[in-house]
Write a protein that holds these residues in place. Structure first.
Motif, PDB file in Angstrom:
ATOM      1  N   ARG A 116       0.837  -1.199   0.000  1.00 35.38           N
ATOM      2  CA  ARG A 116       0.000   0.000   0.000  1.00 35.38           C
ATOM      3  C   ARG A 116       0.871   1.248   0.000  1.00 35.38           C
ATOM      4  NH1 ARG A 116      -5.107  -0.331   2.620  1.00 35.38           N
ATOM      5  NH2 ARG A 116      -4.541   1.449   3.925  1.00 35.38           N
ATOM      6  N   GLU A 117       0.292   2.350  -0.426  1.00 39.24           N
ATOM      7  CA  GLU A 117       1.015   3.614  -0.424  1.00 39.24           C
ATOM      8  C   GLU A 117       1.264   4.054   1.020  1.00 39.24           C
ATOM      9  OE1 GLU A 117       0.579   8.162  -2.259  1.00 39.24           O
ATOM     10  OE2 GLU A 117      -0.920   6.599  -2.702  1.00 39.24           O
ATOM     11  N   VAL A 118       2.484   4.498   1.285  1.00 47.02           N
ATOM     12  CA  VAL A 118       2.853   4.962   2.624  1.00 47.02           C
ATOM     13  C   VAL A 118       2.687   6.469   2.685  1.00 47.02           C
ATOM     14  CG1 VAL A 118       4.732   5.195   4.292  1.00 47.02           C
ATOM     15  CG2 VAL A 118       4.448   3.056   3.008  1.00 47.02           C
ATOM     16  N   HIS A 119       1.896   6.935   3.655  1.00 48.30           N
ATOM     17  CA  HIS A 119       1.637   8.373   3.773  1.00 48.30           C
ATOM     18  C   HIS A 119       2.390   9.001   4.939  1.00 48.30           C
ATOM     19  CE1 HIS A 119      -1.512   8.347   0.733  1.00 48.30           C
ATOM     20  NE2 HIS A 119      -2.002   7.251   1.292  1.00 48.30           N
ATOM     21  N   ASP A 120       2.408   8.331   6.076  1.00 49.46           N
ATOM     22  CA  ASP A 120       3.006   8.904   7.285  1.00 49.46           C
ATOM     23  C   ASP A 120       4.280   8.155   7.647  1.00 49.46           C
ATOM     24  OD1 ASP A 120       0.782  10.679   7.627  1.00 49.46           O
ATOM     25  OD2 ASP A 120      -0.344   8.973   8.429  1.00 49.46           O
ATOM     26  N   LEU A 121       5.255   8.895   8.135  1.00 50.10           N
ATOM     27  CA  LEU A 121       6.502   8.290   8.600  1.00 50.10           C
ATOM     28  C   LEU A 121       6.560   8.440  10.109  1.00 50.10           C
ATOM     29  CD1 LEU A 121       8.970   9.591   5.838  1.00 50.10           C
ATOM     30  CD2 LEU A 121       8.001   7.287   6.079  1.00 50.10           C
ATOM     31  N   ASP A 122       6.300   7.339  10.820  1.00 54.46           N
ATOM     32  CA  ASP A 122       6.298   7.342  12.284  1.00 54.46           C
ATOM     33  C   ASP A 122       7.532   6.606  12.775  1.00 54.46           C
ATOM     34  OD1 ASP A 122       3.783   8.602  12.299  1.00 54.46           O
ATOM     35  OD2 ASP A 122       2.774   6.670  12.083  1.00 54.46           O
ATOM     36  N   LEU A 123       8.208   7.230  13.724  1.00 51.43           N
ATOM     37  CA  LEU A 123       9.405   6.618  14.291  1.00 51.43           C
ATOM     38  C   LEU A 123       9.275   6.574  15.803  1.00 51.43           C
ATOM     39  CD1 LEU A 123      10.507   8.819  11.837  1.00 51.43           C
ATOM     40  CD2 LEU A 123      12.408   7.220  12.069  1.00 51.43           C
ATOM     41  N   THR A 124      10.042   5.684  16.413  1.00 53.06           N
ATOM     42  CA  THR A 124      10.014   5.556  17.867  1.00 53.06           C
ATOM     43  C   THR A 124      11.437   5.449  18.398  1.00 53.06           C
ATOM     44  OG1 THR A 124       9.013   4.330  19.708  1.00 53.06           O
ATOM     45  CG2 THR A 124       9.794   3.031  17.839  1.00 53.06           C
ATOM     46  N   THR A 125      11.646   5.879  19.641  1.00 54.89           N
ATOM     47  CA  THR A 125      12.990   5.960  20.208  1.00 54.89           C
ATOM     48  C   THR A 125      12.938   5.854  21.723  1.00 54.89           C
ATOM     49  OG1 THR A 125      14.955   7.390  20.386  1.00 54.89           O
ATOM     50  CG2 THR A 125      12.831   8.490  20.308  1.00 54.89           C
ATOM     51  N   ASP A 126      14.080   5.532  22.323  1.00 57.59           N
ATOM     52  CA  ASP A 126      14.160   5.552  23.781  1.00 57.59           C
ATOM     53  C   ASP A 126      14.501   6.933  24.312  1.00 57.59           C
ATOM     54  OD1 ASP A 126      16.723   5.482  22.720  1.00 57.59           O
ATOM     55  OD2 ASP A 126      17.555   4.333  24.398  1.00 57.59           O
ATOM     56  N   ALA A 127      14.820   7.882  23.418  1.00 57.31           N
ATOM     57  CA  ALA A 127      15.132   9.243  23.844  1.00 57.31           C
ATOM     58  C   ALA A 127      13.851   9.957  24.275  1.00 57.31           C
ATOM     59  CB  ALA A 127      15.794  10.012  22.703  1.00 57.31           C
ATOM     60  N   VAL A 128      13.901  10.685  25.385  1.00 61.15           N
ATOM     61  CA  VAL A 128      12.743  11.443  25.845  1.00 61.15           C
ATOM     62  C   VAL A 128      12.569  12.668  24.949  1.00 61.15           C
ATOM     63  CG1 VAL A 128      12.972  10.632  28.224  1.00 61.15           C
ATOM     64  CG2 VAL A 128      14.106  12.754  27.501  1.00 61.15           C
ATOM     65  N   PRO A 129      11.404  13.279  24.944  1.00 57.72           N
ATOM     66  CA  PRO A 129      11.140  14.378  24.003  1.00 57.72           C
ATOM     67  C   PRO A 129      12.183  15.496  24.015  1.00 57.72           C
ATOM     68  CG  PRO A 129       9.098  13.673  25.000  1.00 57.72           C
ATOM     69  CD  PRO A 129      10.182  12.909  25.686  1.00 57.72           C
ATOM     70  N   GLN A 130      12.621  15.911  25.189  1.00 58.27           N
ATOM     71  CA  GLN A 130      13.594  16.989  25.231  1.00 58.27           C
ATOM     72  C   GLN A 130      14.896  16.580  24.559  1.00 58.27           C
ATOM     73  OE1 GLN A 130      12.839  20.100  26.215  1.00 58.27           O
ATOM     74  NE2 GLN A 130      14.850  20.616  25.351  1.00 58.27           N
ATOM     75  N   ARG A 131      15.265  15.305  24.726  1.00 52.73           N
ATOM     76  CA  ARG A 131      16.478  14.801  24.094  1.00 52.73           C
ATOM     77  C   ARG A 131      16.288  14.715  22.580  1.00 52.73           C
ATOM     78  NH1 ARG A 131      21.611  14.887  23.407  1.00 52.73           N
ATOM     79  NH2 ARG A 131      22.654  12.869  23.128  1.00 52.73           N
ATOM     80  N   ILE A 132      15.087  14.343  22.136  1.00 54.73           N
ATOM     81  CA  ILE A 132      14.799  14.320  20.691  1.00 54.73           C
ATOM     82  C   ILE A 132      15.023  15.707  20.106  1.00 54.73           C
ATOM     83  CG2 ILE A 132      13.020  13.990  18.930  1.00 54.73           C
ATOM     84  CD1 ILE A 132      11.675  11.968  20.795  1.00 54.73           C
ATOM     85  N   LEU A 133      14.526  16.741  20.791  1.00 53.96           N
ATOM     86  CA  LEU A 133      14.685  18.109  20.314  1.00 53.96           C
ATOM     87  C   LEU A 133      16.163  18.475  20.192  1.00 53.96           C
ATOM     88  CD1 LEU A 133      11.882  19.922  22.376  1.00 53.96           C
ATOM     89  CD2 LEU A 133      11.882  19.471  19.914  1.00 53.96           C
ATOM     90  N   GLU A 134      16.948  18.049  21.156  1.00 53.11           N
ATOM     91  CA  GLU A 134      18.382  18.334  21.106  1.00 53.11           C
ATOM     92  C   GLU A 134      19.054  17.656  19.917  1.00 53.11           C
ATOM     93  OE1 GLU A 134      19.829  16.990  24.862  1.00 53.11           O
ATOM     94  OE2 GLU A 134      18.829  18.566  26.019  1.00 53.11           O
ATOM     95  N   LEU A 135      18.638  16.420  19.623  1.00 49.17           N
ATOM     96  CA  LEU A 135      19.281  15.647  18.563  1.00 49.17           C
ATOM     97  C   LEU A 135      18.919  16.150  17.167  1.00 49.17           C
ATOM     98  CD1 LEU A 135      18.831  12.079  20.090  1.00 49.17           C
ATOM     99  CD2 LEU A 135      21.010  13.249  19.679  1.00 49.17           C
ATOM    100  N   VAL A 136      17.761  16.776  17.008  1.00 47.64           N
ATOM    101  CA  VAL A 136      17.343  17.220  15.665  1.00 47.64           C
ATOM    102  C   VAL A 136      17.441  18.734  15.489  1.00 47.64           C
ATOM    103  CG1 VAL A 136      15.765  15.265  15.493  1.00 47.64           C
ATOM    104  CG2 VAL A 136      14.881  17.482  16.263  1.00 47.64           C
ATOM    105  N   GLU A 137      17.833  19.442  16.542  1.00 47.99           N
ATOM    106  CA  GLU A 137      17.772  20.906  16.529  1.00 47.99           C
ATOM    107  C   GLU A 137      18.530  21.525  15.349  1.00 47.99           C
ATOM    108  OE1 GLU A 137      18.551  24.657  19.587  1.00 47.99           O
ATOM    109  OE2 GLU A 137      19.433  22.690  20.009  1.00 47.99           O
ATOM    110  N   ASP A 138      19.746  21.109  15.101  1.00 44.76           N
ATOM    111  CA  ASP A 138      20.555  21.718  14.041  1.00 44.76           C
ATOM    112  C   ASP A 138      20.534  20.886  12.752  1.00 44.76           C
ATOM    113  OD1 ASP A 138      21.927  19.579  15.052  1.00 44.76           O
ATOM    114  OD2 ASP A 138      23.881  20.574  15.109  1.00 44.76           O
ATOM    115  N   TRP A 139      19.581  19.928  12.669  1.00 40.63           N
ATOM    116  CA  TRP A 139      19.501  19.050  11.485  1.00 40.63           C
ATOM    117  C   TRP A 139      18.182  19.222  10.737  1.00 40.63           C
ATOM    118  CZ3 TRP A 139      16.235  14.789  10.508  1.00 40.63           C
ATOM    119  CH2 TRP A 139      16.597  13.991   9.404  1.00 40.63           C
ATOM    120  N   ALA A 140      17.089  19.295  11.454  1.00 43.11           N
ATOM    121  CA  ALA A 140      15.768  19.398  10.827  1.00 43.11           C
ATOM    122  C   ALA A 140      15.558  20.792  10.240  1.00 43.11           C
ATOM    123  CB  ALA A 140      14.678  19.084  11.840  1.00 43.11           C
ATOM    124  N   ASP A 141      14.771  20.855   9.173  1.00 44.33           N
ATOM    125  CA  ASP A 141      14.414  22.145   8.580  1.00 44.33           C
ATOM    126  C   ASP A 141      13.360  22.863   9.417  1.00 44.33           C
ATOM    127  OD1 ASP A 141      16.100  21.586   6.424  1.00 44.33           O
ATOM    128  OD2 ASP A 141      14.499  20.584   5.301  1.00 44.33           O
TER     129      ASP A 141
END
Length: 483
Positions: free
Chosen positions: A57-82
């Motif tokens: 089937r066509e994939v519409h959403d990209l969902d990911l999961t991690t052991d990093a807590v939300p604040q840590r996720i923000l730190e890891l993507v801060e200078d990478w995400a648009d």
């Protein structure tokens, strides 16, 4: 990506599908996975995108999961995400956009309902397996680790997918206890994917259907909407009724099972309504419509007023006089309680109230003015009303069905002709409010509105007229009404 071994292992085609999914993500999958690994964390593509890729089937959403807590996720993507957004951060979810692709990253979690609460309580987990076991169904509990691309399927979701079966990763009673809305999700996935419910899941859903009463109206509404927009909503509705969930989500539907339709004695009203839903969807496709929630709700609910209007006539005949009026009121009340938008409530209710109007058309005896009123009363819902009225013909009498189809062909042709002649959907009186005031020598007030409506009736009855003739008719009307 390692090839899984054993009976439930990936086929070459499924292996290629997952590789293709990662290729579509481009360097994002590898870059993001490497970032999380360098930061000492796990990251995996999970749930819907993995399932849909494996199903072709066509994939519409990209969902990911991690052991990093939300604040840590923000730190890891801060200078990478648009771009980054945190609207779901209270539930452990961070959204981001990179190179035009949107992703959501959610911390491993387990959520559950307190017996008296309408909102889930969220706590964070520490392992991918722990995160997968709390998911709704085994087919949604598969993952692909990033950046290495390892396929993870600890609860035999692949085997269930091949068997066309919905099963929970853990005990179904625990799963439905954690989130009762999963009962509706089960019937929705059955309708969406064509899967059967595992016997133990069906039993637990039936026993626990009452738990749906603690789920917020908005979540129930969203679940029903997704079900009705699925490829086979009839299947979902039937399952919802069968397990008792409909009594807590849309109780008007199971009540139809006991009502006999005087026009269709071979079916009860419940079966008739499901057939109308099927036929409306088929007409949607034939006419090139996108799946239409308003139309599908109207098809399902068009006869909900029959239980309250049932009457027994001499000779054993059963009638449901004015059920369209009662049904429109019931529809408005139910959809409002489910927090549907005001426009959706108004549109569905209006279609229910109008669904019998055509049956007065007979063999085309309506005057042009009656056809104008039919189209004008339908307004922007006219095309939906065409579909609903045609779908409402479920008679097995071929001659009667053909006659009804010809009659509706005729009224559609007449509406189209009148629309071409006088732009029917823009019908207005031949004088506007300012002109009415000038002709009658009056100031703004209720009399202007009454005069406007009178001129509109003239327009509908006789078609357009000159301003001079309209003014003359208006003066005559005003004299008769004490003007």
């Amino acid at each position: 990506m390692p090839r899984e071994e054993g009976e439930a292992g990936l086929t070459d085609e499924q292996h290629a599908a997952l590789v293709g999914l990662l290729d579509e993500m481009g360097p994002i999958a590898e870059e993001l996975g490497a970032r999380f690994r360098a930061g000492g964390h796990e990251l995996a593509l999970v749930g819907g995108p993995v399932r849909d890729a494996l199903l072709g089937r066509e994939v519409h959403d990209l969902d990911l999961t991690t052991d990093a807590v939300p604040q840590r996720i923000l730190e890891l993507v801060e200078d990478w995400a648009d771009a980054v957004w945190t609207i779901g951060i209270d539930f452990g979810t961070v959204g981001l956009r990179k190179d035009g692709q949107q992703l959501e990253i959610t911390t491993y979690r387990s959520e559950s309902y307190d017996p008296e609460s309408r909102k889930p309580e969220v706590s964070y987990g520490t392992s991918l397996r722990q995160d997968l076991v709390r998911r709704d169904f085994s087919v949604n509990a598969m993952a692909v680790r990033l950046p290495e691309g390892e396929f993870v399927d600890p609860f035999s979701g692949l085997a269930d997918m091949r068997a066309g079966r919905l099963r929970t990763p853990g005990a179904p009673r625990d799963s439905f206890g954690d989130d009762p809305l999963r009962i509706l999700r089960a019937v929705r996935f059955a309708a969406q994917l064509g899967f059967d419910l595992a016997p133990e899941l069906t039993e637990a859903a039936s026993d626990m259907a009452e738990r749906l009463s603690i789920v917020s109206a908005e979540r129930v509404r969203d679940g029903l909407s997704k079900l009705l927009l699925s490829p086979d909503p009839r299947r979902g509705v039937e399952l919802m009724v069968e397990i008792g969930a409909a009594w807590y989500a849309l109780p008007e539907i199971p009540k139809l099972r006991l009502e006999i339709d005087e026009h269709h004695r071979h079916k009860d009203v419940y079966e008739h309504s499901l057939t109308v839903l099927d036929q409306a969807i088929e007409l949607e496709r034939e006419r090139g419509f996108a799946p239409d929630l308003v139309l599908r709700l109207a098809a399902l609910l068009h006869d909900v007023g029959k239980p309250k209007t049932r009457s027994y006539e001499p000779g054993g005949r059963v009638t449901f006089h004015h059920h369209e009026v009662v049904g429109a009121s019931m529809t408005k009340k139910r959809l409002s309680a489910l927090r549907f938008s005001k426009d959706t409530v108004a549109d569905v209710s209006k279609l229910v109230s109008l669904h019998l109007r055509f049956h007065g058309y007979g063999k085309g005896e309506w005057t042009d003015s009656a056809v104008r009123r039919y189209a004008r009363d339908a307004g922007h819902l006219l095309q939906r009303l065409h579909v609903l009225t045609r779908a409402d013909c479920t008679t097995r009498n071929r001659r009667k069905a053909a006659a009804l189809a010809r009659a509706y062909d005729d009224i559609e042709d007449r509406i189209e002709r009148l629309a071409r002649e006088e732009e029917l959907n823009k019908v207005r009186p031949d004088l506007d409010g300012n002109e009415i005031q000038e002709v009658l020598g009056i100031s703004p007030g209720p009399m202007v509105g009454k005069a406007w409506r009178y001129l509109l009736e003239l327009r509908l009855e006789h078609g357009p007229m000159s301003k001079e003739d309209a003014a003359a008719e208006l003066r005559k009307w005003a004299e008769e009404h004490g003007g």
